[in-house]
Design an enzyme around this catalytic site. Structure first.
Site, short mmCIF file in Angstrom:
data_model
loop_
_atom_site.label_atom_id
_atom_site.label_comp_id
_atom_site.label_asym_id
_atom_site.label_seq_id
_atom_site.Cartn_x
_atom_site.Cartn_y
_atom_site.Cartn_z
N GLU A 58 -6.28 4.81 -6.71
CA GLU A 58 -5.85 6.10 -6.18
C GLU A 58 -7.05 7.04 -6.17
OE1 GLU A 58 -4.35 9.08 -4.43
OE2 GLU A 58 -3.11 7.28 -4.66
N SER A 62 5.68 2.84 -6.06
CA SER A 62 5.50 1.39 -6.01
C SER A 62 4.81 0.81 -7.25
CB SER A 62 4.73 1.00 -4.73
OG SER A 62 3.56 1.76 -4.57
N HIS A 84 -3.09 2.25 -2.39
CA HIS A 84 -2.91 3.71 -2.38
C HIS A 84 -1.71 4.02 -3.30
CE1 HIS A 84 -5.10 2.84 1.34
NE2 HIS A 84 -5.52 4.09 1.33
N HIS A 86 10.26 0.12 -0.79
CA HIS A 86 10.46 -0.45 -2.12
C HIS A 86 11.51 -1.55 -2.14
CE1 HIS A 86 8.62 3.56 -3.52
NE2 HIS A 86 7.68 2.62 -3.43
N ASP A 116 -11.70 3.86 -3.45
CA ASP A 116 -11.20 3.66 -2.10
C ASP A 116 -10.38 2.36 -2.07
OD1 ASP A 116 -10.79 3.03 0.56
OD2 ASP A 116 -12.82 3.52 1.20
N GLY A 117 -9.11 2.48 -1.76
CA GLY A 117 -8.25 1.31 -1.77
C GLY A 117 -8.68 0.23 -0.80
N ASP A 168 -0.50 1.18 1.59
CA ASP A 168 0.42 2.29 1.83
C ASP A 168 -0.37 3.60 1.93
OD1 ASP A 168 2.56 4.05 1.84
OD2 ASP A 168 2.91 3.89 -0.31
#
Length: 280
Positions: free
Chosen positions: A118, A100, A42, A19, A143-144, A164
């Site tokens: 997510e 995040s 994510h 971060h 799905d990211g 991430d």
């Protein structure tokens, strides 16, 4: 698989590094008036209660954000990040840690956009609830990695893509490289920030080698280790790999890493590392 829950790890040393880098990139993008997209592949639940059963079980935040919380010698470069954390802890007591997406929400401007994904069935509703009144944000249960195809390039032609994944499956180490390749083909000028854990060093080395072989240029590696590498279970270090980093980021992190290491690892074990794994 979807067994990973970030609530066990929120606010740990890896989050502090991730971060810090995220906030510095966002602040750099804000130096130009033109809007940009923040894409988080994510996203997690968004907000984490540090007195929850999950957080208390591991206590990882005690060796992360808690070690910075009461210090009065915070470097200026950490101000945006720590102000974002303080915004969720108005009374000065460290009770919540923003993930995040919430850090981005606080730092982005009215003209900027957030695209958050997510998959976890428990975390997605929490994330959606956090952003239900934010007109800048789009929240999907998806799905990211697919979003790196579907959402790029953004209309603004400016953006930060934070990748991430939980790395609960070994294939994540290959999937992140494929995902970056897909995104980069569509949006070569975007800033890509990939978080990675060091659990087995060979996995990390292989992922970096795969990235080097993509032909993508300007790849900066930033790593902070709290313990020496080990073949035992557990994360000993974490890092951020940034493609197309803002011009100030290398120097900012060169100055910040020793301070963060001293603050987070009073014993002095571990290491810091910063290098261009692929230069211009």
């Amino acid at each position: 698989m979807l067994s990973y829950r970030h609530s066990f790890h929120a606010g740990n040393h890896a989050d502090v590094l991730k971060h810090t880098v995220q906030s510095l990139i966002i602040e750099a993008l804000k130096e130009k008036e033109k809007p940009f997209l923040y894409l988080d592949t994510h996203s997690g639940a968004g907000r984490y209660q540090l007195s929850s059963e999950h957080a208390e079980k591991t206590g990882e935040y005690l060796e992360g954000i808690a070690r910075l919380w009461q210090r009065d010698d915070i470097p200026d470069a950490l101000t945006s990040y720590l102000d974002a954390v303080r915004a969720f802890n108005r009374n000065g007591q460290l009770r919540y840690y923003p993930g995040s997406p919430l850090i981005a929400r606080l730092l982005l401007r009215a003209q900027d956009k957030l695209h958050l994904t997510e998959l976890h069935p428990s975390d997605y509703p929490l994330l959606r609830q956090e952003f239900q009144k934010d007109e800048r944000a789009r929240v999907l249960r998806d799905d990211g990695y697919q979003q790196l195809k579907a959402q790029l390039p953004p209309d603004s032609r400016r953006g930060l893509i934070l990748i991430d994944p939980p790395y609960e499956m070994k294939t994540d180490y290959q999937d992140v490289v494929k995902g970056i390749q897909e995104g980069y083909k569509r949006f070569a000028t975007g800033v890509y920030a990939l978080w990675y854990p060091v659990v087995l060093r060979q996995q990390t080395k292989r992922m970096i080698r795969d990235l080097q072989e993509t032909g993508i240029r300007r790849i900066l590696q930033i790593e902070l280790a709290v313990r020496p590498d080990s073949d035992q279970r557990g994360m000993t270090a974490s890092g951020m790999i940034v493609i197309n980093p803002p011009w100030k980021l290398e120097q900012q992190m060169r100055e910040l890493l020793p301070w963060l290491h001293q603050a987070l690892v009073p014993s002095g074990t571990g290491h810091t590392h910063l290098e261009w794994i692929v230069p211009e």
